[in-house]
Design a protein around this motif. Structure first.
Motif, mmCIF file in Angstrom:
data_model
loop_
_atom_site.group_PDB
_atom_site.id
_atom_site.type_symbol
_atom_site.label_atom_id
_atom_site.label_comp_id
_atom_site.label_asym_id
_atom_site.label_seq_id
_atom_site.Cartn_x
_atom_site.Cartn_y
_atom_site.Cartn_z
ATOM 1 N N SER A 151 -3.579 -1.168 -2.803
ATOM 2 C CA SER A 151 -2.806 -2.307 -3.306
ATOM 3 C C SER A 151 -2.226 -1.946 -4.664
ATOM 4 O O SER A 151 -2.970 -1.691 -5.618
ATOM 5 N N THR A 152 -0.920 -1.958 -4.732
ATOM 6 C CA THR A 152 -0.292 -1.575 -6.002
ATOM 7 C C THR A 152 -0.508 -2.647 -7.074
ATOM 8 O O THR A 152 -0.282 -2.397 -8.256
ATOM 9 N N ASP A 153 -0.949 -3.855 -6.662
ATOM 10 C CA ASP A 153 -1.213 -4.915 -7.637
ATOM 11 C C ASP A 153 -2.597 -4.789 -8.281
ATOM 12 O O ASP A 153 -2.888 -5.466 -9.263
ATOM 13 N N HIS A 204 -7.324 3.248 -6.215
ATOM 14 C CA HIS A 204 -6.830 4.341 -5.366
ATOM 15 C C HIS A 204 -7.898 5.432 -5.151
ATOM 16 O O HIS A 204 -8.907 5.477 -5.862
ATOM 17 N N ASP A 244 -3.186 4.367 -2.302
ATOM 18 C CA ASP A 244 -3.382 3.225 -3.198
ATOM 19 C C ASP A 244 -3.309 1.980 -2.315
ATOM 20 O O ASP A 244 -2.224 1.582 -1.882
ATOM 21 N N GLN A 293 0.857 -1.199 0.000
ATOM 22 C CA GLN A 293 0.000 0.000 0.000
ATOM 23 C C GLN A 293 0.891 1.247 0.000
ATOM 24 O O GLN A 293 1.920 1.272 0.689
#
Lengths: 353, 139
Positions: free
Chosen positions: A294-296, A301, A292, A267
Motif C-alpha cells: 500500500s503506497t499510503d 514494503h 509495496d 500496490q
C-alpha cells in the motif's frame, strides 16, 4: 487356434507398421516437463520451510493437436506435488485447454481455459524449464509470499474468449492479446460459471523496437463481487533485453484494489533480473524484487534478493540453485523476524521434453 | 581507414560464408521463389505461420547438434542454439505453438519437406533433391 493367433498378431503388426509418410502427417505433438524441488529456510525464524523438504513439484503433459491448418487444440495437464487423490494430496489440474481458430497470424481466436496473459511470467510460471530461477518472481506474481498484506495483481487463470496475433509495424514485430473471462471468484467455479455480470478484461501489447529488445504493457480489470472487493485494476510494464550472453528481464506492476467498505489501495511490485550465460550452459542470475502493498502506508514494503545459478546440463535438462533473502521494512509483516528478514535456499532439477 | 575497410570486408565474407553453408527448400506446392532473412526469422520463431496462399507453414531444420543449424540460427535469427531452445520452451509451454521439426540429416529434412504441404526446411548447401524446391534466401 494357433493360426488364428498368428493371423491376429500379423494383422496387428501390419496395422501398426504405418508408412513413413504417416509420421509426417501426425497432427498430434506431445511435449511436457517435470520438476523436483528442495527448499530450506536457513534462519531459525521466517516464513520459509524450516525442515528442508523435497517436493515432487510437478509433471505436466503438453498436447497440441493441429486439427486443420486453421484449427489447433492445445492443453497442459498437470500432476503436482505427487498427486494422490485418495489421500487428498497434491493437485491434478488442467492448466489450460483451448481451441484456437487462426484466421491469419494477425487474428487468432481462442476459447477455453487459459493463463491470464499479463506480463512475462504468468503463462510460463508452471513450466520451470522455461525460465532461469526456481520460482517465478513473487513481487509481480505472488506478492503475498514476500509480505502478508499484499494481494495478487490478477488471477492466474481464466475461462473465456481471447483474440491474439503477431504482426509488423514497419519491419519491427509486435504481438497483442485480448482476453474476456469470468474473472476471479472464490465461491463458484470461475471456469464454469460467473457469479456476477461483470466480465474480467485482460490486454497485453508487446513490441520489438530492436532485435535485442522487447517491451510490453499489460492491463487487467475485474469486478470480482466477492470477499468485499469492489474492483481490481492492474497495469504492468515489461522489458526483455538480450545482448549476446547478457540478458535482462524486468517488470513493474501497479494494482488498484477498491474494497467495498474502505479506501482504494495502490500496490506496486517490481523486479530486475540480469543474468549472464556462459558457453558451457552455466547461467548465474541475480534478481532484486520489491513489493509495496500500500503506497499510503509507510515502511510496509518488502524485498526478495535472489542470487542463483542455472546449469543446463543438456537440452532441456536443468539444475537450479539459489538463495532468497527476504527483507522487510519496519511496518511490514517481516518486521518481527530477527534482522527483519530471513534466508531460504531453493534448488530444483527440471526437464522439458 | 584501411583497417575499417578490411574489417567490413572480412565481415561481409564471413556473412556470405555462413549463408553459403545452408540452403532453403520448400515443398512443391509452396508458391515462393525467394524469402528474406527477416521472413525466415519470423517463420522459425513461430510468428509467421501461414504462407500468403493461406496454407500453414511447417518449418523444419537439422537438429541442434549440427553446426549448420548453429550458423543458420546465429546468422538469421541472431540466436544461439541454447537461446533458440529457450525461446521455444517458453513459446511451447505457454500454448503458443510447437517448435520446428528437427532431423538428423539433410536427406531427412528433404523427406519431410517433400511429403508435407506448406513445409520449409534448411539443408546443407551441397544437398540436391528433385522432390523439393530450392528457394533464394535474400538479405
Amino acid at each position: 487356434m494357433r493360426w488364428t493367433l498368428v493371423a491376429i498378431l500379423a494383422a496387428t503388426v501390419m496395422a501398426s507398421a504405418r508408412p513413413l509418410r504417416a509420421q509426417y502427417t501426425s497432427k498430434l505433438t506431445i511435449n511436457g516437463y517435470s520438476g523436483f524441488e528442495f527448499e530450506k529456510q536457513l534462519d531459525e525464524e521466517g516464513n520459509g520451510d524450516p525442515n528442508g523438504s523435497f517436493d515432487a513439484d510437478l509433471f505436466d503433459l503438453v498436447l497440441n493437436f493441429q486439427v486443420t491448418d486453421a484449427i489447433r487444440v492445445s492443453t497442459d495437464l498437470t500432476w503436482e506435488h505427487g498427486a494422490a487423490t485418495e489421500d487428498d494430496f497434491g493437485n491434478v489440474a488442467v492448466e489450460y485447454a483451448f481451441v484456437e481458430y487462426a484466421f491469419s497470424d494477425m487474428l487468432k481466436v481462442r476459447v477455453g481455459k487459459m493463463f491470464i496473459p499479463f506480463g512475462i511470467y504468468n503463462e510460463i510460471h508452471t513450466a520451470k524449464p522455461a525460465f532461469l530461477s526456481v520460482k517465478e518472481p513473487a513481487s509481480t506474481n505472488k506478492a503475498e509470499r514476500i509480505v502478508d498484506d499484499a494481494f495478487r495483481f490478477y488471477p492466474r487463470w481464466g475461462a473465456g474468449i481471447a483474440v491474439q496475433g503477431d504482426g509488423l509495424i514497419g519491419d519491427r514485430g509486435f504481438s497483442y492479446d485480448l482476453f474476456l473471462s469470468n474473472g476471479d471468484q472464490s465461491e463458484t467455479n470461475p471456469f464454469e460459471e460467473d457469479n456476477n455480470g461483470a466480465k474480467a478484461v485482460t490486454g497485453r501489447f508487446r513490441f520489438e523496437p530492436t532485435e535485442a529488445l522487447e517491451v510490453g504493457t499489460s492491463f487487467y480489470h475485474d469486478q470480482p463481487d466477492s470477499d468485499g472487493v469492489g474492483s481490481l485494476t492492474s497495469s504492468g510494464l515489461e522489458l526483455r533485453y538480450q545482448a549476446r550472453a547478457w540478458k535482462l528481464w524486468a517488470e513493474l506492476d501497479f494494482g488498484w484494489l477498491d474494497p467495498e467498505e474502505a479506501d482504494e489501495i495502490l500496490q506496486v511490485g517490481w523486479y530486475l533480473q540480469p543474468s549472464y550465460e556462459f558457453d558451457n550452459g552455466l547461467t548465474p542470475y541475480f534478481r532484486l524484487e520489491r513489493v509495496d502493498p500500500s503506497t499510503d502506508v509507510a515502511n510496509d514494503h518488502g524485498y526478495d534478493v535472489i542470487v542463483g545459478v542455472n546449469y543446463e546440463v543438456s537440452g532441456g535438462f536443468m539444475i537450479k540453485f539459489e538463495n532468497n533473502y527476504f527483507k522487510g521494512a519496519s511496518e511490514s509483516s517481516l518486521a518481527g523476524f530477527p534482522g527483519a528478514g530471513y534466508n531460504e535456499i531453493k534448488a530444483a532439477v527440471v526437464l522439458g521434453f | 581507414m584501411r583497417r575499417i575497410l578490411l574489417t567490413i570486408g572480412l565481415s561481409l565474407i564471413w556473412t556470405a560464408r555462413a549463408q553459403a553453408q545452408t540452403k532453403v527448400i520448400v515443398s512443391s506446392d509452396v508458391e515462393v521463389s525467394a524469402i528474406t532473412q527477416a521472413e525466415i526469422a519470423r517463420i522459425y520463431l513461430g510468428k509467421k505461420t501461414f504462407w500468403d496462399s493461406g496454407a500453414r507453414i511447417q518449418p523444419s531444420l537439422l537438429d541442434e547438434k549440427s553446426p549448420l543449424t548453429e550458423s543458420f540460427l546465429e546468422e538469421n535469427l541472431k540466436k544461439t542454439v541454447r537461446q533458440f531452445r529457450a525461446y521455444w520452451k517458453r513459446h511451447l509451454f505457454s500454448g503458443q505453438g510447437t517448435a520446428p521439426k528437427t532431423f538428423a540429416s539433410s536427406k531427412l529434412v528433404a523427406d519431410f519437406v517433400a511429403a508435407s504441404p506448406g513445409a520449409i526446411g534448411i539443408v546443407d548447401a551441397g544437398y540436391t533433391d528433385d522432390r523439393v524446391k530450392f528457394i533464394e534466401l535474400q538479405p
